[in-house]
Scaffold this motif. Structure first.
Motif, mmCIF file in Angstrom:
data_model
loop_
_atom_site.group_PDB
_atom_site.id
_atom_site.type_symbol
_atom_site.label_atom_id
_atom_site.label_comp_id
_atom_site.label_asym_id
_atom_site.label_seq_id
_atom_site.Cartn_x
_atom_site.Cartn_y
_atom_site.Cartn_z
ATOM 1 N N ILE A 27 0.839 -1.213 0.000
ATOM 2 C CA ILE A 27 0.000 0.000 0.000
ATOM 3 C C ILE A 27 0.871 1.259 0.000
ATOM 4 C CG2 ILE A 27 -1.744 1.313 1.294
ATOM 5 C CD1 ILE A 27 -2.864 -1.394 2.285
ATOM 6 N N GLN A 28 1.919 1.247 0.822
ATOM 7 C CA GLN A 28 2.802 2.420 0.895
ATOM 8 C C GLN A 28 3.502 2.659 -0.447
ATOM 9 O OE1 GLN A 28 3.258 4.505 3.776
ATOM 10 N NE2 GLN A 28 1.427 3.403 4.389
ATOM 11 N N ILE A 49 -8.561 8.056 -0.234
ATOM 12 C CA ILE A 49 -9.098 7.456 0.981
ATOM 13 C C ILE A 49 -9.134 5.937 0.805
ATOM 14 C CG2 ILE A 49 -11.083 7.356 2.576
ATOM 15 C CD1 ILE A 49 -11.657 10.257 1.872
ATOM 16 N N GLY A 50 -8.455 5.241 1.683
ATOM 17 C CA GLY A 50 -8.473 3.778 1.687
ATOM 18 C C GLY A 50 -9.668 3.322 2.512
ATOM 19 N N VAL A 51 -10.485 2.449 1.945
ATOM 20 C CA VAL A 51 -11.669 2.005 2.690
ATOM 21 C C VAL A 51 -11.454 0.575 3.174
ATOM 22 C CG1 VAL A 51 -14.173 1.805 2.698
ATOM 23 C CG2 VAL A 51 -13.076 3.519 1.255
ATOM 24 N N THR A 52 -11.423 0.417 4.493
ATOM 25 C CA THR A 52 -11.212 -0.899 5.107
ATOM 26 C C THR A 52 -12.420 -1.307 5.954
ATOM 27 O OG1 THR A 52 -10.148 0.198 6.976
ATOM 28 C CG2 THR A 52 -8.704 -0.607 5.224
ATOM 29 N N ASP A 53 -13.223 -0.318 6.334
ATOM 30 C CA ASP A 53 -14.416 -0.567 7.143
ATOM 31 C C ASP A 53 -15.415 -1.410 6.331
ATOM 32 O OD1 ASP A 53 -16.202 0.984 9.535
ATOM 33 O OD2 ASP A 53 -17.328 0.270 7.779
ATOM 34 N N HIS A 74 -7.464 -4.333 -1.543
ATOM 35 C CA HIS A 74 -7.518 -2.995 -0.949
ATOM 36 C C HIS A 74 -8.379 -2.118 -1.853
ATOM 37 C CE1 HIS A 74 -6.279 -0.204 2.101
ATOM 38 N NE2 HIS A 74 -5.820 0.674 1.225
ATOM 39 N N LEU A 76 -9.322 1.873 -2.864
ATOM 40 C CA LEU A 76 -8.971 3.302 -2.767
ATOM 41 C C LEU A 76 -10.061 4.148 -3.415
ATOM 42 C CD1 LEU A 76 -5.212 3.178 -3.914
ATOM 43 C CD2 LEU A 76 -6.088 3.183 -1.564
ATOM 44 N N ILE A 132 -5.930 -4.358 -11.008
ATOM 45 C CA ILE A 132 -6.748 -3.215 -10.570
ATOM 46 C C ILE A 132 -8.003 -3.079 -11.426
ATOM 47 C CG2 ILE A 132 -4.709 -1.898 -9.842
ATOM 48 C CD1 ILE A 132 -6.429 -0.367 -12.670
ATOM 49 N N ILE B 178 2.760 10.899 2.696
ATOM 50 C CA ILE B 178 1.540 10.098 2.540
ATOM 51 C C ILE B 178 0.461 10.514 3.544
ATOM 52 C CG2 ILE B 178 0.622 7.724 2.817
ATOM 53 C CD1 ILE B 178 3.131 6.716 1.368
ATOM 54 N N PHE B 181 -2.040 13.212 2.404
ATOM 55 C CA PHE B 181 -3.037 13.055 1.322
ATOM 56 C C PHE B 181 -3.810 11.736 1.409
ATOM 57 C CE2 PHE B 181 0.795 11.198 -0.693
ATOM 58 C CZ PHE B 181 0.285 10.011 -1.198
ATOM 59 N N TYR B 182 -3.446 10.876 2.386
ATOM 60 C CA TYR B 182 -4.101 9.573 2.491
ATOM 61 C C TYR B 182 -4.666 9.356 3.888
ATOM 62 C CZ TYR B 182 -4.737 4.480 2.519
ATOM 63 O OH TYR B 182 -5.275 3.224 2.620
ATOM 64 N N SER B 183 -5.887 8.920 3.971
ATOM 65 C CA SER B 183 -6.476 8.569 5.267
ATOM 66 C C SER B 183 -7.348 7.340 5.054
ATOM 67 C CB SER B 183 -7.301 9.721 5.816
ATOM 68 O OG SER B 183 -8.374 10.002 4.933
ATOM 69 N N GLU B 184 -7.805 6.753 6.132
ATOM 70 C CA GLU B 184 -8.647 5.562 5.996
ATOM 71 C C GLU B 184 -10.089 5.827 6.427
ATOM 72 O OE1 GLU B 184 -6.839 1.914 7.437
ATOM 73 O OE2 GLU B 184 -5.663 1.838 5.586
ATOM 74 N N ASN B 185 -10.997 5.406 5.562
ATOM 75 C CA ASN B 185 -12.442 5.359 5.851
ATOM 76 C C ASN B 185 -13.159 6.696 5.933
ATOM 77 O OD1 ASN B 185 -12.585 2.497 5.938
ATOM 78 N ND2 ASN B 185 -11.493 2.590 7.905
ATOM 79 N N SER B 186 -12.421 7.786 6.057
ATOM 80 C CA SER B 186 -13.062 9.086 6.224
ATOM 81 C C SER B 186 -12.056 10.162 5.819
ATOM 82 C CB SER B 186 -13.403 9.244 7.710
ATOM 83 O OG SER B 186 -14.337 10.261 7.876
ATOM 84 N N TYR B 187 -12.565 11.327 5.442
ATOM 85 C CA TYR B 187 -11.656 12.436 5.114
ATOM 86 C C TYR B 187 -10.823 12.781 6.341
ATOM 87 C CZ TYR B 187 -10.023 16.740 2.878
ATOM 88 O OH TYR B 187 -9.257 17.724 2.301
#
Lengths: 248, 248
Positions: A27-28, A49-53, A74, A76, A132, B178, B181-187
């Motif tokens: 991912i990094q 935004i990575g969605v894992t939830d 994963h 994005l 992808i 990173i 500009f990158y977060s998980e599940n939410s802004y």
């Protein structure tokens, strides 16, 4: 052939992944590659935004109508983002900035920045042996995606990208021949394009008839006609304006 | 490290090229790579125009204000193009298509398709040992570029790309970390972003002070503020509408 060119020419969208999650290192690497793309005036006007939830993934899959939005290594979501560029501005500056933040030029800047970063992410993933698929389908309900990710003003979701270990090996889908999308010094003569598109219709008809699954009879030009006569995602425009983007 | 990832991470924009022209084979490889990028609903909604005419290059260089628009190995202009998708439609179909052709959703489709193709072209060029620079600056006078290339309705120029053999080796320009500009599940939480941007301001200050040419004292956040308070390219929005794009 150069293996980098080979990766670019071998692209197929992957719509079924194994259960294997991407490692943090993968991912990094993908995110770092994304960030090295060119950017307009150094604005880097995008957020990923990575969605894992699992609940959010379920909702996004239901908006997209695609199972691989939930089942992948994963996920994005790429957003056009002019908000970050304003965070250190005081109220007076912010007022002055609005002329730019809200115009089409900067809507383009953010959309292009996000897209270039995304394509770098895609190439990086493929270079790592992953597959992808872009998900424009999150725009089926762009407002709900916005709420799900808590996006502030000046930020909109553009598309998603499902990444993972491919669980099958689809055929390569033909692309327009170069002479149908490239010309020199001037926009292409309509007669030349029509000839190229007639040839391409034959290519695509053979492809649809011969591919190993989901066979059908179809021409590209007919497909485009069917697609474009059906009104699609008419809420995207009005929505961009509620986010204070693309207003002038 | 994988040499493909290395190419992505080593990107620098190149603004000075040797006099060597690209070979026809290099151009074909770059265009083929461009065409293999993902595309929304198979629309392939872009056109690429190679500019070789010296008078046109001169005019584009004057619009851009950049000498390397004239002096390079090859010059490409990337256009968002929904016109090709309509060529086989009759008048009745075309009337029905307008709801899509003219809305923001399809303006996004064409802009994103063109950008993904462009980034593939950029990576292919770099994989061949060439350098590139994107030219958003052609939008300094987008209507003149449109006339110069004889673009029909539903087609607009987005940006150029100068490609060639690099004539110098610039330092790599830092990118946002990173976590900015990158977060998980939410802004991302605004406080987290502000912290990251403060750190990035220090990185960029060192970069500007230490680079071998064009030294200066500057922070990224100040640069963004200065850039965004000055009205820029306000004609792009109205122009898109005269081309029957981005209207609703």
């Amino acid at each position: 052939m150069n293996n980098q060119i080979e990766t670019l020419l071998s692209h197929r969208s992957i719509r079924k992944f194994t259960k294997k999650k991407l490692s943090n290192e993968q991912i990094q690497t993908i995110l770092q590659a994304a960030s090295m793309a060119s950017t307009s005036s150094y604005m880097m006007a995008y957020t990923i935004i990575g969605v894992t939830d699992e609940i959010k993934k379920e909702k996004l899959a239901s908006i997209s109508g695609q199972p691989y939005v939930k089942e992948n290594g994963h996920l994005l979501i790429f957003c056009a983002d002019l908000n970050r560029n304003t965070l250190f501005a005081d109220q007076t500056d912010l007022e002055k900035m609005k002329v730019n933040l809200e115009n089409t030029e900067h809507f383009l800047v953010a959309t292009i920045d996000a897209s270039l970063a995304a394509q770098n992410a895609a190439i990086a993933a493929e270079a790592l042996g992953l597959g992808i698929c872009y998900l424009g389908s999150i725009r089926n309900n762009i407002e709900e995606v916005d709420r799900l990710l808590n996006l502030p003003n000046y930020v909109i979701p553009l598309f998603g990208m499902a990444i993972g270990e491919p669980d099958y090996s689809p055929e390569k889908k033909p692309r327009l021949p170069i002479d149908a999308f490239y010309s020199e010094n001037s926009y292409m003569d309509e007669k030349v394009t029509e000839k190229s598109l007639n040839d391409f219709d034959q290519t695509i008809a053979s492809y649809y008839q011969s591919r190993s699954s989901n066979n059908r009879n179809d021409f590209w030009t007919d497909q485009m006609k069917r697609k474009l006569i059906k009104p699609n995602r008419e809420d995207v425009g009005p929505y961009t304006k509620t986010k204070k983007l693309n207003k002038s």
